[in-house]
Design an enzyme around this catalytic site. Sequence first.
Site, short mmCIF file in Angstrom:
data_model
loop_
_atom_site.label_atom_id
_atom_site.label_comp_id
_atom_site.label_asym_id
_atom_site.label_seq_id
_atom_site.Cartn_x
_atom_site.Cartn_y
_atom_site.Cartn_z
N ASN A 283 -10.14 0.18 0.83
CA ASN A 283 -8.67 0.11 0.68
C ASN A 283 -8.34 -0.44 -0.70
O ASN A 283 -8.63 -1.59 -1.00
CB ASN A 283 -8.12 -0.78 1.80
CG ASN A 283 -6.60 -0.89 1.78
OD1 ASN A 283 -5.95 -0.48 0.83
ND2 ASN A 283 -6.04 -1.47 2.84
N CYS B 253 0.82 -1.22 0.00
CA CYS B 253 0.00 0.00 0.00
C CYS B 253 0.85 1.27 0.00
O CYS B 253 0.34 2.35 -0.27
CB CYS B 253 -0.95 0.00 1.19
SG CYS B 253 -1.93 -1.50 1.28
N HIS C 27 -2.68 6.81 3.25
CA HIS C 27 -3.23 5.55 2.75
C HIS C 27 -4.58 5.32 3.42
O HIS C 27 -4.74 5.59 4.62
CB HIS C 27 -2.27 4.40 3.05
CG HIS C 27 -2.84 3.07 2.69
ND1 HIS C 27 -3.40 2.84 1.46
CD2 HIS C 27 -2.97 1.92 3.40
CE1 HIS C 27 -3.85 1.60 1.42
NE2 HIS C 27 -3.60 1.02 2.59
#
Length: 330
Positions: A286, A111, A256
């Site tokens: 996500n 990520c 993030h």
Amino acid sequence: MGINIIGTGMFVPDVIAGNEDFARIVDTSDEWITTRTGIKTRHITNGTLNFQMGAAAAKEAVEEAGIDPQEIDMIIATTVTPDCLTPSLACLVGKELGIESAAGMDLNAACAGYVFALDVAKHYLESGEFETILIVSSEIITRMVDYSDRSTCVLFGDGAGATIVRKGEGMYSCALKGKPQGADKIFTKLPAPNNPFGKNEFDWGNDEMNAAPDYFMQMAGNEVYKFATAAMPEAVEIAAQKAGIGVSEIDMIIPHQANVRIVNTAIKRLKLPKERFYVNIQEFGNISSACIPLALAQLSHQGRLHKGDKICLVGFGAGLTYGASIFEWE
Ligand code: ACO
């Protein structure tokens, strides 16, 4: 030397799964997902390949930059969910864009991938090796989601973000970090080989990894949560220190998007007003490395980034990787 993001783009597939859709397939509820994660919906691929999503985002970035795609001399793709083990996602995106000549490679820092890729791009631009770099971050996270595991399946969505990067004149600083001892906290295994010569099974040196099924993501949610709440503020503080500015001077932080509670903890630790953090997790969930460039594209398209603004990107993920960069918008 700074970086100049001359174009941004994004793509999300049009199938949208809401929390109530998950309540029909696993033992969960809109109330649990909303309060524990902040997520309401996520976009899910409906037959669009990862490179096609990436190319769609890249085309938008090329258009915004007002350049000919042939000017792109390097493509860095970030992904944990490529369509092929080889060739790279970067090369597949380049082919789709009709690019005749460009160096292409994939970068997997989970990520945190976009933050790592931007720093790689910065160094190549600084060396003079390349002049126009496409960073495309594209993910079909749903291809490794176990839809019987309520603790992970509700968290993830698919999508892409892309930027065209050139040399800039403003400030730039970056802190790339990692904790490899946490490499078994989030993982997705590939199967053992099926060759007629060697032993066709692996010993990962770890009972949990040996027992885990291939292809499905496994995550120690609580441990990753604890890591993330410490890692985000730490990376931002180091990047600010390297830039020679105070954290309070940052105009916009794009974190993030894994869990809104992780972002809220960072807001408290960094003692910054909430408005300086961009959050879109409610809509997309996500999307791993695509979260940050997709958010950059949204902010740019909304006219919310102004010349001279100090932008901070901060990511963390499997690896365990983390990092932050701070640069002036040009
Ligand atoms: N619905 C209802 N209950 C659930 C769900 C769900 N979807 N998921 C878990 N639960 C239950 C658990 O089973 C547990 O029940 P129990 O107490 O009866 O055992 C209870 O809720 C609490 O579980 P926790 O795991 O403690 O819940 P937590 O508040 O920690 O939230 C979460 C879990 C959302 C996964 C959180 O730990 C988290 O966000 N972790 C970080 C994840 C992350 O940041 N990943 C980033 C990297 S991903 C990448 O790199 C691709």
